[in-house]
Motif scaffolding. Sequence first.
Motif, PDB file in Angstrom:
ATOM      1  N   ASP A  78       0.863  -1.188   0.000  1.00 44.59           N
ATOM      2  CA  ASP A  78       0.000   0.000   0.000  1.00 44.59           C
ATOM      3  C   ASP A  78       0.899   1.238   0.000  1.00 44.59           C
ATOM      4  OD1 ASP A  78      -2.156   1.684   0.082  1.00 44.59           O
ATOM      5  OD2 ASP A  78      -2.476   1.485   2.250  1.00 44.59           O
ATOM      6  N   PRO A  79       1.486   1.567  -1.156  1.00 42.80           N
ATOM      7  CA  PRO A  79       2.469   2.661  -1.200  1.00 42.80           C
ATOM      8  C   PRO A  79       1.864   4.018  -0.869  1.00 42.80           C
ATOM      9  CG  PRO A  79       1.871   1.981  -3.413  1.00 42.80           C
ATOM     10  CD  PRO A  79       1.249   0.982  -2.482  1.00 42.80           C
ATOM     11  N   SER A  80       2.662   4.822  -0.203  1.00 38.85           N
ATOM     12  CA  SER A  80       2.248   6.180   0.134  1.00 38.85           C
ATOM     13  C   SER A  80       2.496   7.106  -1.055  1.00 38.85           C
ATOM     14  CB  SER A  80       3.029   6.677   1.351  1.00 38.85           C
ATOM     15  OG  SER A  80       4.421   6.737   1.058  1.00 38.85           O
ATOM     16  N   THR A  81       2.017   8.324  -0.953  1.00 39.52           N
ATOM     17  CA  THR A  81       2.241   9.305  -2.013  1.00 39.52           C
ATOM     18  C   THR A  81       3.728   9.587  -2.184  1.00 39.52           C
ATOM     19  OG1 THR A  81       0.103  10.333  -1.523  1.00 39.52           O
ATOM     20  CG2 THR A  81       1.682  11.632  -2.798  1.00 39.52           C
ATOM     21  N   TYR A  82       4.459   9.633  -1.083  1.00 34.57           N
ATOM     22  CA  TYR A  82       5.911   9.853  -1.131  1.00 34.57           C
ATOM     23  C   TYR A  82       6.613   8.726  -1.874  1.00 34.57           C
ATOM     24  CZ  TYR A  82      10.719  10.312   0.604  1.00 34.57           C
ATOM     25  OH  TYR A  82      12.083  10.410   0.707  1.00 34.57           O
ATOM     26  N   GLN A  83       6.215   7.488  -1.601  1.00 35.47           N
ATOM     27  CA  GLN A  83       6.820   6.343  -2.282  1.00 35.47           C
ATOM     28  C   GLN A  83       6.489   6.343  -3.766  1.00 35.47           C
ATOM     29  OE1 GLN A  83       5.174   3.293   0.276  1.00 35.47           O
ATOM     30  NE2 GLN A  83       7.175   2.911   1.229  1.00 35.47           N
ATOM     31  N   ARG A  84       5.272   6.707  -4.105  1.00 36.29           N
ATOM     32  CA  ARG A  84       4.888   6.778  -5.518  1.00 36.29           C
ATOM     33  C   ARG A  84       5.693   7.856  -6.240  1.00 36.29           C
ATOM     34  NH1 ARG A  84       0.358   3.723  -6.218  1.00 36.29           N
ATOM     35  NH2 ARG A  84      -0.974   3.378  -4.400  1.00 36.29           N
ATOM     36  N   LEU A  85       5.913   8.968  -5.565  1.00 38.55           N
ATOM     37  CA  LEU A  85       6.695  10.042  -6.166  1.00 38.55           C
ATOM     38  C   LEU A  85       8.134   9.595  -6.415  1.00 38.55           C
ATOM     39  CD1 LEU A  85       6.973  12.996  -7.049  1.00 38.55           C
ATOM     40  CD2 LEU A  85       7.481  13.584  -4.671  1.00 38.55           C
ATOM     41  N   LEU A  86       8.719   8.908  -5.435  1.00 47.84           N
ATOM     42  CA  LEU A  86      10.079   8.406  -5.601  1.00 47.84           C
ATOM     43  C   LEU A  86      10.160   7.390  -6.740  1.00 47.84           C
ATOM     44  CD1 LEU A  86      11.164   7.863  -1.874  1.00 47.84           C
ATOM     45  CD2 LEU A  86      11.890   9.703  -3.415  1.00 47.84           C
ATOM     46  N   ASP A  87       9.109   6.605  -6.906  1.00 49.68           N
ATOM     47  CA  ASP A  87       9.087   5.587  -7.944  1.00 49.68           C
ATOM     48  C   ASP A  87       8.978   6.191  -9.341  1.00 49.68           C
ATOM     49  OD1 ASP A  87       8.931   2.809  -8.836  1.00 49.68           O
ATOM     50  OD2 ASP A  87       6.834   3.249  -9.303  1.00 49.68           O
ATOM     51  N   HIS A  88       8.318   7.338  -9.444  1.00 47.52           N
ATOM     52  CA  HIS A  88       8.063   7.924 -10.761  1.00 47.52           C
ATOM     53  C   HIS A  88       9.018   9.053 -11.144  1.00 47.52           C
ATOM     54  CE1 HIS A  88       4.176   5.891 -10.180  1.00 47.52           C
ATOM     55  NE2 HIS A  88       4.065   5.948 -11.496  1.00 47.52           N
ATOM     56  N   ILE A  89       9.740   9.598 -10.174  1.00 52.62           N
ATOM     57  CA  ILE A  89      10.512  10.810 -10.460  1.00 52.62           C
ATOM     58  C   ILE A  89      11.606  10.581 -11.488  1.00 52.62           C
ATOM     59  CG2 ILE A  89      12.174  10.462  -8.567  1.00 52.62           C
ATOM     60  CD1 ILE A  89      12.042  13.511  -8.137  1.00 52.62           C
TER      61      ILE A  89
END
Length: 204
Positions: A78-89
């Motif tokens: 259940d990724p957080s918004t911060y984790q999603r941002l790190l994954d996509h940046i």
Amino acid sequence: MTQDRKLLEPITTVVSFALRLLTGVVVAGFVFTVTRGGWSDAVVCVTDSTSSSSGAADAFAPEKGAEVGSVPRYCATDPSTYQRLLDHIGGLLSLALLAAGLFLLNRLLQGAAKEGVYTLRTASRLRALGWLLLIGSLMAATVQAGAEAALLATLAQDAKFSVGPWFQLWEPPYLALFTAVGLVTFARIIRVGTRMQEDLEGVV
């Protein structure tokens, strides 16, 4: 100028088409993500290439004299918004670099077709493209490695966000760097050649 326009084909047409295609894909992808919730449904995973072990993959049967290594891969349930941002940046920066590079290359080719290849403006545009590729590729690779190290630190208990993992995950963009240096060098050659041609025309 007609001769210069012919010399720049088919790359002028290909780059122009690629720039339009990329713009359409980005717009379509953004609309799809917003309307279908693609951002929230994405799975966030990272491979810990900083650590590996041999003999851990017992399910595989290596040949005699060989061994199997395993590299852990962590995924957020259940990724957080911060984790999603790190994954996509990293992907976003690479896409931005591609778009900026295509834009400058298209402007370079269109200008050279209209004004001529051997002009100071063409040399300046070629140099700008080279510097963009040089700085942009280094920046994208550095941010990508930092984002992966930071994401790994949020998923693995033994991983910490520090310079060590960041450096281990960093992959130098050798091809982009050599290409950028070549573009800057050719820009200087064109600039010198253009000035020499102008001097000769002034003498005549």
